[in-house]
Write a protein that holds these residues in place. Structure first.
Motif, PDB file in Angstrom:
ATOM      1  N   MET A  85      36.509  50.405  26.768  1.00  0.00           N
ATOM      2  CA  MET A  85      35.995  49.296  26.394  1.00  0.00           C
ATOM      3  C   MET A  85      36.460  48.155  27.271  1.00  0.00           C
ATOM      4  SD  MET A  85      35.197  46.984  22.990  1.00  0.00           S
ATOM      5  CE  MET A  85      36.693  46.610  22.923  1.00  0.00           C
ATOM      6  N   PRO A  86      35.925  47.362  28.049  1.00  0.00           N
ATOM      7  CA  PRO A  86      36.397  46.291  28.991  1.00  0.00           C
ATOM      8  C   PRO A  86      36.890  45.370  28.006  1.00  0.00           C
ATOM      9  CG  PRO A  86      34.194  46.850  29.553  1.00  0.00           C
ATOM     10  CD  PRO A  86      34.454  47.554  28.473  1.00  0.00           C
ATOM     11  N   ALA A  87      38.078  44.655  28.594  1.00  0.00           N
ATOM     12  CA  ALA A  87      38.914  43.479  27.588  1.00  0.00           C
ATOM     13  C   ALA A  87      37.922  42.306  27.973  1.00  0.00           C
ATOM     14  CB  ALA A  87      40.320  43.465  28.478  1.00  0.00           C
ATOM     15  N   ILE A  88      37.155  42.135  28.968  1.00  0.00           N
ATOM     16  CA  ILE A  88      36.267  40.983  28.909  1.00  0.00           C
ATOM     17  C   ILE A  88      35.078  41.289  29.633  1.00  0.00           C
ATOM     18  CG2 ILE A  88      35.779  38.676  30.221  1.00  0.00           C
ATOM     19  CD1 ILE A  88      38.900  38.580  30.558  1.00  0.00           C
ATOM     20  N   GLU A  89      33.800  41.029  28.711  1.00  0.00           N
ATOM     21  CA  GLU A  89      32.488  41.301  29.488  1.00  0.00           C
ATOM     22  C   GLU A  89      31.700  39.987  29.347  1.00  0.00           C
ATOM     23  OE1 GLU A  89      31.164  45.003  27.035  1.00  0.00           O
ATOM     24  OE2 GLU A  89      32.615  44.165  25.872  1.00  0.00           O
ATOM     25  N   VAL A  90      30.978  39.809  30.676  1.00  0.00           N
ATOM     26  CA  VAL A  90      30.260  38.524  30.597  1.00  0.00           C
ATOM     27  C   VAL A  90      28.728  39.185  31.451  1.00  0.00           C
ATOM     28  CG1 VAL A  90      29.871  36.477  31.941  1.00  0.00           C
ATOM     29  CG2 VAL A  90      32.069  37.119  31.081  1.00  0.00           C
ATOM     30  N   TYR A  91      27.805  38.906  30.793  1.00  0.00           N
ATOM     31  CA  TYR A  91      26.508  39.306  31.003  1.00  0.00           C
ATOM     32  C   TYR A  91      25.709  38.027  31.087  1.00  0.00           C
ATOM     33  CZ  TYR A  91      28.525  43.903  29.930  1.00  0.00           C
ATOM     34  OH  TYR A  91      29.378  45.042  29.601  1.00  0.00           O
ATOM     35  N   HIS A  92      25.114  37.939  32.395  1.00  0.00           N
ATOM     36  CA  HIS A  92      24.072  36.769  32.291  1.00  0.00           C
ATOM     37  C   HIS A  92      24.392  35.492  31.592  1.00  0.00           C
ATOM     38  CE1 HIS A  92      21.463  39.760  34.287  1.00  0.00           C
ATOM     39  NE2 HIS A  92      21.783  40.774  33.533  1.00  0.00           N
ATOM     40  N   LEU A  93      25.661  34.877  31.962  1.00  0.00           N
ATOM     41  CA  LEU A  93      26.203  33.919  31.333  1.00  0.00           C
ATOM     42  C   LEU A  93      25.574  32.467  32.093  1.00  0.00           C
ATOM     43  CD1 LEU A  93      28.194  32.143  29.477  1.00  0.00           C
ATOM     44  CD2 LEU A  93      29.860  32.672  31.104  1.00  0.00           C
ATOM     45  N   TYR A  94      25.077  31.665  31.068  1.00  0.00           N
ATOM     46  CA  TYR A  94      24.692  30.347  31.791  1.00  0.00           C
ATOM     47  C   TYR A  94      25.345  29.378  30.829  1.00  0.00           C
ATOM     48  CZ  TYR A  94      20.432  32.505  33.754  1.00  0.00           C
ATOM     49  OH  TYR A  94      19.555  33.224  34.700  1.00  0.00           O
ATOM     50  N   LYS A  95      25.433  28.109  31.383  1.00  0.00           N
ATOM     51  CA  LYS A  95      26.217  26.857  30.744  1.00  0.00           C
ATOM     52  C   LYS A  95      25.430  25.865  31.339  1.00  0.00           C
ATOM     53  CE  LYS A  95      28.228  24.324  27.550  1.00  0.00           C
ATOM     54  NZ  LYS A  95      27.446  24.303  26.263  1.00  0.00           N
ATOM     55  N   PHE A 132      30.242  39.752  34.781  1.00  0.00           N
ATOM     56  CA  PHE A 132      31.375  40.496  35.418  1.00  0.00           C
ATOM     57  C   PHE A 132      31.810  41.246  34.351  1.00  0.00           C
ATOM     58  CE2 PHE A 132      32.968  36.251  34.845  1.00  0.00           C
ATOM     59  CZ  PHE A 132      33.971  36.558  34.034  1.00  0.00           C
ATOM     60  N   THR A 133      32.879  42.270  34.426  1.00  0.00           N
ATOM     61  CA  THR A 133      33.703  42.916  33.374  1.00  0.00           C
ATOM     62  C   THR A 133      35.101  43.128  33.994  1.00  0.00           C
ATOM     63  OG1 THR A 133      33.213  45.174  33.774  1.00  0.00           O
ATOM     64  CG2 THR A 133      31.803  44.136  32.168  1.00  0.00           C
ATOM     65  N   ILE A 134      36.082  42.775  33.106  1.00  0.00           N
ATOM     66  CA  ILE A 134      37.408  43.078  33.444  1.00  0.00           C
ATOM     67  C   ILE A 134      38.256  44.130  32.579  1.00  0.00           C
ATOM     68  CG2 ILE A 134      39.696  41.849  33.598  1.00  0.00           C
ATOM     69  CD1 ILE A 134      38.009  39.430  34.183  1.00  0.00           C
ATOM     70  N   GLU A 135      38.755  44.998  33.201  1.00  0.00           N
ATOM     71  CA  GLU A 135      39.373  46.166  32.191  1.00  0.00           C
ATOM     72  C   GLU A 135      40.624  45.654  31.752  1.00  0.00           C
ATOM     73  OE1 GLU A 135      37.948  48.945  31.665  1.00  0.00           O
ATOM     74  OE2 GLU A 135      35.926  48.204  32.704  1.00  0.00           O
ATOM     75  N   PRO A 136      41.257  46.317  30.637  1.00  0.00           N
ATOM     76  CA  PRO A 136      42.531  45.869  30.075  1.00  0.00           C
ATOM     77  C   PRO A 136      43.502  46.078  31.106  1.00  0.00           C
ATOM     78  CG  PRO A 136      41.236  47.474  28.621  1.00  0.00           C
ATOM     79  CD  PRO A 136      40.432  47.184  29.760  1.00  0.00           C
ATOM     80  N   GLY A 137      44.656  45.108  31.342  1.00  0.00           N
ATOM     81  CA  GLY A 137      45.839  45.155  31.945  1.00  0.00           C
ATOM     82  C   GLY A 137      45.299  44.738  33.584  1.00  0.00           C
ATOM     83  N   GLU A 138      44.276  44.294  33.854  1.00  0.00           N
ATOM     84  CA  GLU A 138      43.837  43.755  35.218  1.00  0.00           C
ATOM     85  C   GLU A 138      44.418  42.409  34.997  1.00  0.00           C
ATOM     86  OE1 GLU A 138      40.310  44.762  37.801  1.00  0.00           O
ATOM     87  OE2 GLU A 138      39.324  45.156  35.608  1.00  0.00           O
ATOM     88  N   VAL A 139      44.736  41.899  36.449  1.00  0.00           N
ATOM     89  CA  VAL A 139      45.070  40.595  36.704  1.00  0.00           C
ATOM     90  C   VAL A 139      44.128  40.069  37.761  1.00  0.00           C
ATOM     91  CG1 VAL A 139      46.695  39.005  37.583  1.00  0.00           C
ATOM     92  CG2 VAL A 139      47.524  41.173  36.379  1.00  0.00           C
ATOM     93  N   VAL A 140      43.266  39.347  37.237  1.00  0.00           N
ATOM     94  CA  VAL A 140      42.056  38.931  38.362  1.00  0.00           C
ATOM     95  C   VAL A 140      41.994  37.456  38.868  1.00  0.00           C
ATOM     96  CG1 VAL A 140      39.368  38.918  38.549  1.00  0.00           C
ATOM     97  CG2 VAL A 140      40.408  40.740  37.187  1.00  0.00           C
ATOM     98  N   GLY A 141      41.900  37.069  40.061  1.00  0.00           N
ATOM     99  CA  GLY A 141      41.863  35.939  40.318  1.00  0.00           C
ATOM    100  C   GLY A 141      40.351  35.338  40.289  1.00  0.00           C
ATOM    101  N   PHE A 142      40.134  34.047  39.712  1.00  0.00           N
ATOM    102  CA  PHE A 142      39.008  33.512  39.776  1.00  0.00           C
ATOM    103  C   PHE A 142      38.930  32.360  40.705  1.00  0.00           C
ATOM    104  CE2 PHE A 142      35.800  31.811  36.308  1.00  0.00           C
ATOM    105  CZ  PHE A 142      34.704  32.273  36.965  1.00  0.00           C
ATOM    106  N   LEU A 143      38.236  32.281  41.763  1.00  0.00           N
ATOM    107  CA  LEU A 143      38.250  31.304  42.976  1.00  0.00           C
ATOM    108  C   LEU A 143      36.998  30.532  43.005  1.00  0.00           C
ATOM    109  CD1 LEU A 143      40.055  33.576  45.296  1.00  0.00           C
ATOM    110  CD2 LEU A 143      41.090  32.175  43.775  1.00  0.00           C
ATOM    111  N   GLY A 144      37.283  29.226  43.451  1.00  0.00           N
ATOM    112  CA  GLY A 144      36.026  28.428  43.697  1.00  0.00           C
ATOM    113  C   GLY A 144      36.630  26.864  43.928  1.00  0.00           C
ATOM    114  N   PRO A 145      35.657  26.219  44.668  1.00  0.00           N
ATOM    115  CA  PRO A 145      36.138  24.792  44.764  1.00  0.00           C
ATOM    116  C   PRO A 145      36.096  24.118  43.565  1.00  0.00           C
ATOM    117  CG  PRO A 145      33.914  25.353  45.734  1.00  0.00           C
ATOM    118  CD  PRO A 145      34.493  26.773  45.404  1.00  0.00           C
ATOM    119  N   ASN A 146      36.509  22.768  43.719  1.00  0.00           N
ATOM    120  CA  ASN A 146      36.579  21.763  42.337  1.00  0.00           C
ATOM    121  C   ASN A 146      34.931  21.552  42.019  1.00  0.00           C
ATOM    122  OD1 ASN A 146      39.135  21.404  42.458  1.00  0.00           O
ATOM    123  ND2 ASN A 146      38.843  19.594  43.679  1.00  0.00           N
ATOM    124  N   GLY A 147      34.749  22.062  40.497  1.00  0.00           N
ATOM    125  CA  GLY A 147      33.172  21.721  40.216  1.00  0.00           C
ATOM    126  C   GLY A 147      32.537  22.940  40.254  1.00  0.00           C
ATOM    127  N   ALA A 148      33.320  24.132  40.555  1.00  0.00           N
ATOM    128  CA  ALA A 148      32.174  25.645  40.657  1.00  0.00           C
ATOM    129  C   ALA A 148      31.947  25.998  39.458  1.00  0.00           C
ATOM    130  CB  ALA A 148      33.226  26.443  41.623  1.00  0.00           C
TER     131      ALA A 148
END
Length: 341
Positions: free
Chosen positions: A1-11, A45-61
Motif C-alpha cells: 500500500m502506498p504511504a501517501i495517496e492523493v486523488y483529484h485533490l482540490y483546495k 499522485f502516490t508515494i511508496e514507503p521509503g521514497e524521498v520525493v521533491g515537491f517543486l514549484g514557484p511561490n504560491g504554487a
C-alpha cells in the motif's frame, strides 16, 4: 500500500475582495464580495514507503497548502487523501503519532527555554517511554551533532543550530512519514549540506517516507530521484529528475580546458558557446550528439581536459515553470469568480 495517496485533490479559498479607498470600504461594509482562490486544482499522485520525493514549484504554487492537507491541518475542498491508510483531516491519534511536519519558517521550540525542555514536552505529548526517548535522543544527538546545544536557551542558538534542534524535536517519536517544507531555508551552504546528510541518513536507517519542498535545488538533486512539479495548483510533472532534464533540457554542457587560447570562431561549429575565458570554454551541445561532438573536439583542437555535465537542476526547473507561465499567458484568461454576500 502506498504511504501517501492523493486523488483529484482540490483546495479553494473564498477571499474577501475590497476596492481601494474609503468608498471601497463603505461598499464592502454593506455588501461584501468574494473571489475564489484555487490553491490546489485536481492533483493526483502516490508515494511508496521509503521514497524521498521533491515537491517543486514557484511561490504560491500550492506546495505548502498540499503539505498542510496531508498533515491534517487543512481540509480539502474535494478529492481523496490518505496517509498510511488514514484520512489526515480526521486527526486520529494513531495517524499523528506516525507523521511530522517541519516548516523552515516556523518553529515549535520554546524560545526562552533550552531545547531539551521542548524535547521533554514532546515526550509527554507522544507518550514516548523513557528508555525509547533516551535511545532516540542519543541517536539524534549523534546524527545532528547536538552535543552542547540541548541545554542552551533556544534564542541563543544560531539559525543552523536551531534548525537542527527543530528536526530533532520533530523526529523524537520516530515518524514514518516526514513532510519537510523548506527545512534548509536561510542556512549557509555548509549547514544546508549537513541537514541534507542527516535527512538522507535518517531515511536510510528508518525507511521513512519523505516529501520535501525546497527552493534550493541542491537539496533536491542530492536527496530526490523523483520530483513532483506544481504550478498554480496544477501538477505539471511527476517522474524521474533525470528524465525531466532530458525532456525540457535536451542538451549537455561540455567543459574544455585548452592548451592555448583560441578564438570563439574555432569553437562555434561544435555547439552553442556559453563561456570562453582564456584557456577554458563551455559549450551547450545536443544530448544525442554529445559523444560525437566530444570526439570531434578532442581530434581537432588542442584540448588538455574535457568534461561532460548535465545542465544544472536550477536551469531544468526554471525551464519547466517558464514554459508553464508562457502557456498561461497565451491562454485566454477568464475573469475571477465572484460570489455575492
Amino acid at each position: 500500500m502506498p504511504a501517501i495517496e492523493v486523488y483529484h485533490l482540490y483546495k479553494h479559498y473564498r477571499v474577501h475582495h475590497k476596492a481601494p479607498g474609503m468608498m471601497g470600504s463603505l461598499r464592502a461594509f454593506f455588501r461584501r464580495r468574494y473571489r475564489v482562490v484555487r490553491a490546489v486544482e485536481d492533483i493526483s499522485f502516490t508515494i511508496e514507503p521509503g521514497e524521498v520525493v521533491g515537491f517543486l514549484g514557484p511561490n504560491g504554487a500550492g506546495k505548502t497548502t498540499t503539505l498542510k492537507i496531508l498533515a491534517g491541518l487543512l481540509h480539502p475542498t474535494a478529492g481523496e487523501v490518505r496517509v498510511l491508510g488514514f484520512v489526515p483531516q480526521r486527526r486520529e491519534r494513531a495517524f499523528l503519532r506516525q507523521i511530522t511536519l517541519v516548516m523552515g519558517q516556523k518553529q515549535q521550540l520554546l524560545w526562552d527555554l533550552p531545547a531539551i525542555e521542548t524535547f521533554l514536552l514532546n515526550q509527554a505529548v507522544y507518550g514516548i517511554p523513557e528508555a525509547e526517548f533516551r535511545r532516540t535522543l542519543a541517536e539524534l544527538t549523534a546524527l545532528l551533532d547536538l552535543e552542547g546545544l540541548l541545554t542552551k536557551q533556544v534564542r541563543k542558538l544560531s539559525l543552523g543550530e536551531r534548525m537542527k534542534c527543530e528536526l530533532a524535536a520533530a523526529l523524537l517519536h520516530r515518524p514514518r512519514v516526514l513532510f519537510l517544507d523548506e527545512p534548509t531555508i536561510g542556512l549557509d551552504v555548509t549547514m544546508q549540506a549537513r541537514i541534507r546528510d542527516f535527512i538522507r541518513e535518517y531515511n536510510r536507517r528508518t525507511g521513512a517516507t519523505v516529501l520535501l519542498t525546497s527552493h534550493y535545488m541542491a537539496d533536491v538533486a542530492a536527496l530526490c530521484q523523483r520530483v513532483l512539479g506544481i504550478h498554480r495548483g496544477h501538477l505539471l510533472y511527476d517522474g524521474d529528475l533525470d528524465a525531466l532534464a532530458e525532456r525540457v533540457a535536451p542538451y549537455r554542457i561540455v567543459r574544455v580546458t585548452l592548451a592555448q587560447p583560441l578564438p570563439a570562431g574555432a569553437l562555434a561549429p561544435y555547439g552553442d558557446l556559453i563561456a570562453l575565458n582564456s584557456h577554458r570554454a563551455e559549450l551547450r551541445v545536443p544530448r544525442a550528439r554529445t559523444a560525437e561532438i566530444a570526439a570531434a573536439l578532442l581530434a581537432a583542437l588542442p584540448i588538455t581536459d574535457l568534461a561532460i555535465e548535465e545542465p544544472p537542476v536550477e536551469e531544468v526547473i526554471r525551464r519547466v515553470f517558464a514554459e508553464a507561465a508562457r502557456l498561461d499567458a497565451e491562454a485566454a484568461e477568464s475573469p475571477p469568480e465572484e460570489e455575492g454576500p
